[in-house]
Design a protein around this motif. Structure first.
Motif, PDB file in Angstrom:
ATOM      1  N   LEU A  87      -6.155  -5.170   0.071  1.00  0.00           N
ATOM      2  CA  LEU A  87      -5.175  -5.284   0.655  1.00  0.00           C
ATOM      3  C   LEU A  87      -3.877  -4.461  -0.195  1.00  0.00           C
ATOM      4  N   LYS A  88      -2.738  -4.203   0.497  1.00  0.00           N
ATOM      5  CA  LYS A  88      -1.711  -3.245  -0.155  1.00  0.00           C
ATOM      6  C   LYS A  88      -0.606  -4.310  -0.324  1.00  0.00           C
ATOM      7  N   LEU A  89       0.382  -3.937  -1.188  1.00  0.00           N
ATOM      8  CA  LEU A  89       1.478  -4.655  -1.639  1.00  0.00           C
ATOM      9  C   LEU A  89       3.028  -3.950  -1.091  1.00  0.00           C
ATOM     10  N   GLY A  90       3.645  -4.640  -0.521  1.00  0.00           N
ATOM     11  CA  GLY A  90       4.999  -4.138  -0.282  1.00  0.00           C
ATOM     12  C   GLY A  90       6.204  -4.936  -0.823  1.00  0.00           C
ATOM     13  N   LEU A  91       7.358  -4.144  -0.949  1.00  0.00           N
ATOM     14  CA  LEU A  91       8.480  -4.775  -1.468  1.00  0.00           C
ATOM     15  C   LEU A  91       9.613  -4.438  -0.540  1.00  0.00           C
ATOM     16  N   TYR A  92      10.894  -4.959  -1.128  1.00  0.00           N
ATOM     17  CA  TYR A  92      12.101  -4.857  -0.212  1.00  0.00           C
ATOM     18  C   TYR A  92      12.947  -4.444  -0.993  1.00  0.00           C
ATOM     19  N   SER A  93      14.048  -3.521  -0.586  1.00  0.00           N
ATOM     20  CA  SER A  93      15.072  -3.116  -1.360  1.00  0.00           C
ATOM     21  C   SER A  93      16.141  -2.840  -0.440  1.00  0.00           C
TER      22      SER A  93
END
Length: 410
Positions: free
Chosen positions: A116-122
């Motif tokens: 899977l792949k990881l996403g972040l928020y800013s």
């Protein structure tokens, strides 16, 4: 001779200045080759808001695999607001050490180990919507940090952005991501205020077209200075936007509320089907660790997902509406079509649709469905069973707050 010497010096000086200037030209174009079909994944906000930590993310990644969602095409595990800790003395951001004691690099490695792949928020402003450190003034540092952690997807919000212009702010984070060098999907989340569909296609891979979704089929939640929108209200806000979407650049009507307990089974189906018809990102927003079979069957329906992920990348359109009953069509690859009969009304609606008489034309993308010249086989996307051909008319019923979705194949 002296004149030629001075001219040579002037040319050399201007050339150096010009080359130095080129060194500082920014690349405001997103990474190519990403999100060629609408992104599929999960985001923490709808269900957990600020209650995110390392344990939740690992367990969610595990559940995405064990539930069959990964096999169905879901890829991204996206951590929304409130993962942030403080910036250090050099301005570099760190995750909250109590919530993410192993750090983001270790968490990304874990998610990647699951395929899977990881996403972040800013956020483009000084603070995120949840009051954590925003990226304003730290864009290039943050991009370098995310790249070093192995982040694959960035959702970039629009709170606390006093004085900023959206297009310029999002171009800045795009330039920062390009400079950092790691390809990431950029999700533009400025709520459609500055018409991101106009300038967004070269800057990001998807852009929000409205304010936040609300866990309700057909209602509005008024917060005073802003509103959240039910599923049907969000659907209505997509009118007039389909010409801007396509492979690598998608209209984003916000994340899914399926499985969060407020929608009926029929409303969950309608929500999922219409997001598929819109070629919208399919970002689940429920607790993947605790899903009933009904929710799993909706979120992993292969035929509905195939409509969404069709490589032609054309967003569907409303063909007709009358008394809360709507008919939507979506051109598919190889000359096939998807059609959804959406019942928004409070009572069951009857369908009497004559394929031979109805002339379906997509004026924007120049597609035409003409059952007089082509015989289509019809498949029910929910039951996955054949239901005849377009030689005969369609006569059936759709319950209140439900949908019938068909695939027409040559």
């Amino acid at each position: 001779m002296k004149f030629r010497f001075l001219l040579l010096i002037a040319f050399f000086t201007s050339s150096v200045a010009f080359s130095q200037g080129n060194n500082y030209v920014q690349n405001y174009n997103k990474f190519d080759g990403l999100a060629l079909t609408p992104p599929m994944g999960w985001n923490s906000w709808n269900k957990f808001a600020c209650n995110v930590d390392e344990k939740l993310i690992k367990e969610t990644a595990d559940a995405m695999v064990s539930s069959g969602m990964k096999q169905a095409g879901y890829t991204y595990i996206n951590i929304d607001d409130c993962w942030h800790g403080d910036r250090d003395s050099l301005g570099f951001i760190h995750p909250d050490s109590k919530r993410f004691p192993s750090g983001m690099k270790a968490l990304a490695d874990y998610v990647h180990s699951k395929g899977l792949k990881l996403g972040l928020y800013s956020d483009a402003g000084s603070q995120t919507c949840g009051g954590r450190p925003g990226s304003r003034g730290y864009e290039f540092q943050d991009a370098l940090t995310y790249a070093s952690w192995g982040i694959d997807y960035l959702k970039y919000d629009w709170c606390n952005t006093d004085g900023l212009k959206a297009e310029g702010a999002y171009k800045t984070i795009t330039a920062a991501l390009r400079k950092a060098g790691r390809p990431m999907v950029l999700s533009i989340c400025e709520w459609g205020t500055d018409k991101p569909w106009v300038w967004g296609p070269s800057v990001g891979h998807l852009w929000r077209t409205s304010g936040d979704i609300f866990n309700c089929f057909d209602c509005i939640e008024d917060h005073g200075t802003w509103k959240s929108w039910g599923v049907m209200q969000i659907l209505d806000k997509q009118d007039g936007l389909r010409q801007y979407a396509g492979p690598g650049h998608w209209n984003d009507p916000d994340m899914l509320e399926i499985g969060n307990g407020k929608l009926t089974a029929g409303e969950d189906r309608a929500h999922f089907a219409m997001w598929a018809m819109l070629a919208a990102p399919l970002i689940a927003g429920n607790d993947l660790r605790n899903m009933n079979q009904e929710t799993v069957e909706v979120l992993t329906n292969k035929d509905i997902i195939a409509i969404n992920q069709d490589v032609l990348g054309v967003q569907g359109f409303q063909y007709s509406k009358l008394d809360g009953f709507e008919v939507w069509f979506k051109p598919l690859n190889h000359g096939n079509w998807a059609v959804s009969f959406l019942n928004r009304a409070g009572e069951t609606k009857k369908i009497d649709f004559n394929w031979q008489i109805e002339k379906v034309k997509d004026e924007v993308f120049k597609k035409e469905l003409n059952a007089n010249s082509i015989l289509y086989k019809i498949k029910n996307a929910w039951t996955r069973k054949s239901v005849g051909t377009t030689k005969n008319g369609l006569k059936t019923e759709v319950p209140s707050h439900d949908v019938l979705t068909l695939i027409l194949e040559k």
